[in-house]
Design an enzyme around this catalytic site. Structure first.
Site, PDB file in Angstrom:
ATOM      1  N   ASP A 402       0.835  -1.193   0.000  1.00 25.94           N
ATOM      2  CA  ASP A 402       0.000   0.000   0.000  1.00 25.94           C
ATOM      3  C   ASP A 402       0.878   1.254   0.000  1.00 25.94           C
ATOM      4  O   ASP A 402       1.745   1.410   0.876  1.00 25.94           O
ATOM      5  CB  ASP A 402      -0.859  -0.054   1.275  1.00 25.94           C
ATOM      6  CG  ASP A 402      -2.009   0.941   1.257  1.00 25.94           C
ATOM      7  OD1 ASP A 402      -2.948   0.729   0.464  1.00 25.94           O
ATOM      8  OD2 ASP A 402      -1.953   1.905   2.039  1.00 25.94           O
ATOM      9  N   ASN A 403       0.678   2.127  -0.974  1.00 26.49           N
ATOM     10  CA  ASN A 403       1.394   3.411  -1.012  1.00 26.49           C
ATOM     11  C   ASN A 403       2.900   3.311  -0.763  1.00 26.49           C
ATOM     12  O   ASN A 403       3.434   4.020   0.095  1.00 26.49           O
ATOM     13  CB  ASN A 403       0.810   4.369   0.033  1.00 26.49           C
ATOM     14  CG  ASN A 403      -0.499   4.974  -0.453  1.00 26.49           C
ATOM     15  OD1 ASN A 403      -0.666   5.238  -1.639  1.00 26.49           O
ATOM     16  ND2 ASN A 403      -1.421   5.175   0.463  1.00 26.49           N
ATOM     17  N   GLU A 431       1.450  -0.538  -5.041  1.00 22.26           N
ATOM     18  CA  GLU A 431       0.239   0.242  -5.247  1.00 22.26           C
ATOM     19  C   GLU A 431       0.618   1.712  -5.152  1.00 22.26           C
ATOM     20  O   GLU A 431       0.376   2.369  -4.153  1.00 22.26           O
ATOM     21  CB  GLU A 431      -0.832  -0.106  -4.200  1.00 22.26           C
ATOM     22  CG  GLU A 431      -2.170   0.565  -4.458  1.00 22.26           C
ATOM     23  CD  GLU A 431      -2.528   1.678  -3.474  1.00 22.26           C
ATOM     24  OE1 GLU A 431      -3.591   2.281  -3.658  1.00 22.26           O
ATOM     25  OE2 GLU A 431      -1.755   1.948  -2.519  1.00 22.26           O
ATOM     26  N   LYS A 542     -14.787  -0.516   1.922  1.00 23.89           N
ATOM     27  CA  LYS A 542     -13.683  -0.158   2.830  1.00 23.89           C
ATOM     28  C   LYS A 542     -14.201   0.150   4.228  1.00 23.89           C
ATOM     29  O   LYS A 542     -13.442   0.073   5.204  1.00 23.89           O
ATOM     30  CB  LYS A 542     -12.927   1.068   2.290  1.00 23.89           C
ATOM     31  CG  LYS A 542     -12.112   0.767   1.050  1.00 23.89           C
ATOM     32  CD  LYS A 542     -11.224   1.932   0.646  1.00 23.89           C
ATOM     33  CE  LYS A 542     -12.007   3.069   0.032  1.00 23.89           C
ATOM     34  NZ  LYS A 542     -11.130   4.159  -0.467  1.00 23.89           N
ATOM     35  N   TYR A 543     -15.510   0.499   4.336  1.00 21.92           N
ATOM     36  CA  TYR A 543     -16.020   0.926   5.646  1.00 21.92           C
ATOM     37  C   TYR A 543     -17.196   0.108   6.135  1.00 21.92           C
ATOM     38  O   TYR A 543     -17.735   0.388   7.191  1.00 21.92           O
ATOM     39  CB  TYR A 543     -16.422   2.411   5.595  1.00 21.92           C
ATOM     40  CG  TYR A 543     -15.350   3.273   4.975  1.00 21.92           C
ATOM     41  CD1 TYR A 543     -14.189   3.570   5.688  1.00 21.92           C
ATOM     42  CD2 TYR A 543     -15.471   3.746   3.676  1.00 21.92           C
ATOM     43  CE1 TYR A 543     -13.185   4.331   5.102  1.00 21.92           C
ATOM     44  CE2 TYR A 543     -14.484   4.502   3.093  1.00 21.92           C
ATOM     45  CZ  TYR A 543     -13.336   4.794   3.803  1.00 21.92           C
ATOM     46  OH  TYR A 543     -12.349   5.538   3.233  1.00 21.92           O
TER      47      TYR A 543
END
Lengths: 671, 671
Positions: A402-403, A431, A542-543
């Site tokens: 991630d990132n 990513e 995601k939530y």
């Protein structure tokens, strides 16, 4: 005139290879432009183990003497080089070529060595004299004998017998044609045995990372374990529930299941539905807010199950030919154990409190960013590496990071090299949706795959330009695109209008343009509800929990299965650099050749980029790629729907109605 | 799961710049793709002293902190670097640029350094908060103060005053806009004075050779001194006779006079007219068969005069603004003093006799080839270098080197570096008509200029492809083409038919396409008699005296003078990389822009490539290059014949009749 000034004496005898790095320059020979090459050889080239690596070099010498050129290669563990003769494939350009196949994963090295072949030069010269009928051959013959004699004296076995025989002929009166035959008969052995007095070699050698099969080819399916539970959302899905999805995913033909983070989710400042600031009591929170009292990056969110459940899931996936990929997101919720154990691994305010992530005026209070420059840097880096080793020990070989572009390149270069030294089949997917230089840099420092701009390349011109860069620039040696058609973060605008036809055409593009591609679950259901004016999903998974009926009407699982089946049976779809666009006279029709590799056939793909209207036009068929003559008819068979057409010549008519099908994937055969 | 295997611990703290060579990778920052670059920085870039060198680099860091990038440069003699701020000219591509101008000839170095500007990052962040109306500014303000305070403490003078003032504002309650003004007011000083904690620098730096003016621009005139005597050939021309030609050559506007070899010519196996094997008693022989009892490479052929005559000739040329170029041909006649003094410098047959040059079955018995691999290599190389130093001491700065590709690249790299260290304004022209890789390699190892394939590029497609390679590939940084329209060895087939029109058009192409060009004497008289089926001159001056009437009717000296005059008055004609072809709708009309440089204007050149027929067509005018709007008329003036036209828009009509003129060289101006 001024008196000449004395110049400081420099050594007259620089060693061979005195220029090192990208070129080698010796007494007579220059080797340069050795390909493949990433930044002139400073970063390793990457290729799948078992695939041939074609090496080219420009090698030349002054004067007229011929040279020999060899490709040298070895694995990191081997000490001895293996040598392969390079062939001059373009004498005008002094271009030499050979190939080698790294048999297994891991670091390899390759270099190029060249030296003068004085004997070959002499024998060519001798042939010219004989062919021109030159009478005086005595002098030239003596020169040949002087070249052979010491080599013959040192030779053994069959070589010695052959060279002695040649010598015997050359030293006696004989017919010129017999002399020539003897002279040329010794060329091969002399080429091998002659002293390489002016040999020069590229030094240091080039590095090559032979990667695992899944680094170079694969269809990815991304899902949230917690959404695999009951449709009424009465509880979180678990690894046990997720096991129940495996047959479905395997049946669609995927190779990799990538799981959104599975670690305990923080409670502090937990986000609610649609990224709202306050979570209700039943809201599960974002899995990227990692860490709670239940543990951090090496723990399992209790709602999903246990480590044992995870192990069972991995084994169940493996039994179906599916590899599990985990998400590696270096960030912590305020509840992460590291926050208490290692507060100095985070950024602090002047008042001593730990800073949450911010992009003023936005606040991300549920996430603490790690400070890679902390004074306790060694322990932090070790801890991060240990997280990866923990999951590797549980059988995971693929990590989606991630990132990564917000963490130091130096960290990735260090960590990935260490890990790959022990586990060379590891696959790291970056990513990083950021500027191209950083995306390329991550590939150079060790990431095997990268997310791409594919998601936003919709027109023929955009796709053509971008794919040509990916497939035919230096990037192809280190940057493997992973064409995700959607992600939990990105529901492309293109897919938000037009329904299934848009999903079908983007799927065909992703699955046939890149050897590695993926979809995030819901794509097969053509889910297209977005937050207004944004590329975020409405009610994003995601939530919240998002269980679905995976066989709901209108799904495109049939097309997914067929494409993944083709990707397995057609080697051409598993290669990057065999993509060649071909002309169509309609801007909405894109056509490309996937040239045959590894004994497989070549394919011609035609896609209608218009998801609303039928499009038709003339497509140029690169006949030579299919071994077809300019004249005559031939048979094309659409491997997606089995339809067959009789075509003729280069230009042929295609019509695609998005309501019916997005594309043709043609097998092309003689009638 | 198998137990995890311990990995050998590697240093966690690699030094900044841990990857060296073409890239620099530090803790956070990557610098790559530094341009200009030759083979990734392994060979020096070459540029004329006094011209600006534009340096570009890709520089980026992880995360969101801004970086500063500096270009560093120095001459070889200087120890301290001079720093120039680089500007981010394309943030999307992380592309930075700056320029520096090497003030005088000699080796220079340049590098790029980058570091994080934490203060700038903080101030941008602070601006976002203020603009968003964030109320809590106390924490961020404290962070800013923590950044400034230590720098202010160490600062001096005006910097200290400014930083202390900013601190004073930031530490008191104030309006947000005043706080922001104070914060941003400190950016410049903080950018300079902050510690560069994560600085990374390209190491080793790149080398740049700042060459003399004549390396980068010049019109060459080649002649044989011995042909400058009486028309009745009753005796050899001498340096004194040649002095009489200087006014004529200067009037034509040439910059360089290049003399065919002036050394004593061997008598053994001397060649007769048209390269016949036997010379008559009056035949002067080929000046490339160097050496006789009168001396070798440091002597003057007695028929031409004395060393003093030579010196006077050089001085007389210099007085007219003409530089003298000598030929450096490393080969010896059998009568060369070295043959007796140093027989081991040559190749020997097994019987001990010295080998003459051969390309079986052809024999070149008047020439001995030098053996660069002789055991007495050090003395041979020194002797060759001494030859050049001898003529350098007599004021010569330009050498045209005969067949350098048959001598070791290593020799040239060694000799040219040594000589240029003492005389950085030296110019070496490589006469290598061979494969492109070797021609490029000679440029890389030190030759300033090279003969080219121009002589055989006649069609628009050929010229366009070749010029684009020379002017826009990496070659432009080290390979300066010298466009000779003819040479004593080459009367191009193209010139053998069609008379003056062909000579005119090739002259215009040579003089306007390349900053360096030349003609071999006789070109101005349109001499076109060749040996049948060959590109050799009939009755070649290489083997006999060829005095001419230099003002014979039909000469094209007027055009030569005008072109050379334009080359002096128009800076655009003195630059290589400002060439841009523009479209015409006639394959026989070639058109190109020479973009304005150094304050000079842009020119548009149109040439009729057909020497037999008038050609007409539409030429696309790149209006933006001339600052012209899309609409409206403008004035074009042919600088060759003074004719003036009124044009309008992009497409304009041109007709060129080869009987009248070969080309237009247009000045383009608003009406």
């Amino acid at each position: 005139m001024p008196p000449k000034k004395a110049s400081p004496k420099r050594s007259l005898k620089p060693a061979p290879g005195m220029l090192s790095g990208g070129v080698a320059l010796g007494r007579h020979i220059l080797i340069e432009n050795v390909q493949p090459s990433v930044d002139g050889g400073l970063f390793p080239v990457r290729i799948a183990a078992g695939r041939a690596c074609t090496v080219q070099a420009t090698a030349l010498r002054d004067g007229h003497d011929p040279i020999r050129v060899e490709l040298l290669w070895r694995s990191e563990a081997q000490k001895a080089w293996q040598a392969v003769s390079m062939h001059c494939i373009n004498p005008g350009l002094d271009l030499w070529q050979a190939e080698f196949t790294p048999p297994k994963t891991g670091l390899h090295y390759y270099s190029v060595e060249a030296w003068s072949d004085a004997y070959l030069g002499w024998s060519k010269d001798f042939r010219k004299r004989v062919e021109a009928g030159v009478a005086e051959l005595e002098g030239p013959l003596q020169e040949g004998v002087q070249l052979i004699a010491p080599v013959a004296a040192a030779a053994e076995g069959a070589d010695k017998t052959a060279l002695d025989a040649a010598l015997a002929v050359l030293m006696r009166p004989a017919e010129p044609r017999d002399l020539l035959a003897a002279a040329e008969g010794a060329v091969e052995a002399m080429g091998r045995l002659q002293a390489r007095v002016d040999a020069v070699r590229l030094d240091p050698p080039r590095a090559l990372e032979a990667a695992g099969a899944l680094a170079a080819k694969g269809a990815w399916y991304e899902f949230f374990v917690r959404s695999q539970g009951p449709l009424d959302r009465s509880r979180s899905g678990t690894f046990k529930d997720a096991e129940g999805r495996l047959d479905d995913i395997a049946a669609m033909g995927f190779d990799v299941i990538y799981l959104a983070p599975i670690h305990p989710i923080g409670k502090a400042h937990r986000k609610g539905p649609n990224n709202s600031l306050t979570a209700g009591p039943g809201d599960p929170g974002s899995p990227w807010a990692i860490g709670s009292e239940a543990g951090g990056h090496t723990a399992i969110e209790p709602a999903l199950g246990t480590l044992e459940d995870f192990d069972r899931f991995v084994a169940a996936a493996a039994a179906r030919g599916l590899a599990v990929a985990l998400d590696f997101a270096i960030q912590c919720s305020p509840d992460h154990p590291w926050v208490k154990l290692h507060p100095d691994w985070f950024y602090h305010r002047p008042d001593g409190s730990i800073k949450y992530a911010e992009n003023p005026p936005k606040k991300y209070q549920d996430v603490y960013v790690v400070n890679f420059d902390t004074a306790d840097r060694e322990n932090l880096w070790d801890a991060l590496e240990s997280v990866l080793r923990f999951w590797i020990a549980r059988g995971v070989r693929i990590f989606r990071v991630d990132n990564p572009h917000t963490k130091p390149l130096e960290f990735w270069r260090w960590a990935l090299a260490r890990l790959k030294q022990d586990f060379p089949d590891l696959v790291f997917l970056a990513e990083a949706f950021t500027r191209p230089a950083m995306m390329r840099a991550l590939g150079k420092v060790g990431f095997n795959q990268s997310y791409t701009y594919f998601t936003w390349r919709n027109s023929k011109a955009e796709l053509t330009e971008y794919l040509n860069e990916l497939c035919h620039s230096e990037m192809r040696h280190y940057y493997m695109p992973n064409f995700f058609a959607n992600t939990p973060d990105i529901l492309p605008t293109f897919l938000q209008k037009g329904g299934a036809p848009g999903f079908r055409l983007r799927l065909v593009l992703a699955a046939t343009l890149s050897p590695v591609y993926g979809i995030y679950s819901g794509y097969e259901l053509c889910e297209d509800a977005a937050l207004p004016g944004r590329e975020e999903y409405l009610d994003s998974e995601k939530y919240e929990l998002r269980p679905r009926d995976w066989n709901a009407p209108g799904n495109i699982k049939g097309l997914i299965s067929r494409l993944n089946q083709l990707r397995r049976s057609q080697p051409a779809l598993g290669r990057l650099d065999n993509l060649h666009f071909t002309h169509t006279d309609n801007e909405q029709l894109i056509a490309y050749l996937k040239a045959g590799v590894d004994g497989g056939e070549s394919l011609l793909v035609v896609v209608n980029l218009d998801r609303f209207q039928a499009q038709q036009g003339w497509v140029q068929v690169p006949l030579e790629a299919f071994g077809l003559p300019e004249q005559g008819s031939y048979r094309v068979e659409d491997l997606l729907d089995g339809s067959v057409y009789q075509w003729e010549g280069r230009g042929n008519f295609v019509k695609l109605d998005p309501a019916l099908s997005a594309a043709h994937v043609f097998r092309v055969q003689r009638a």
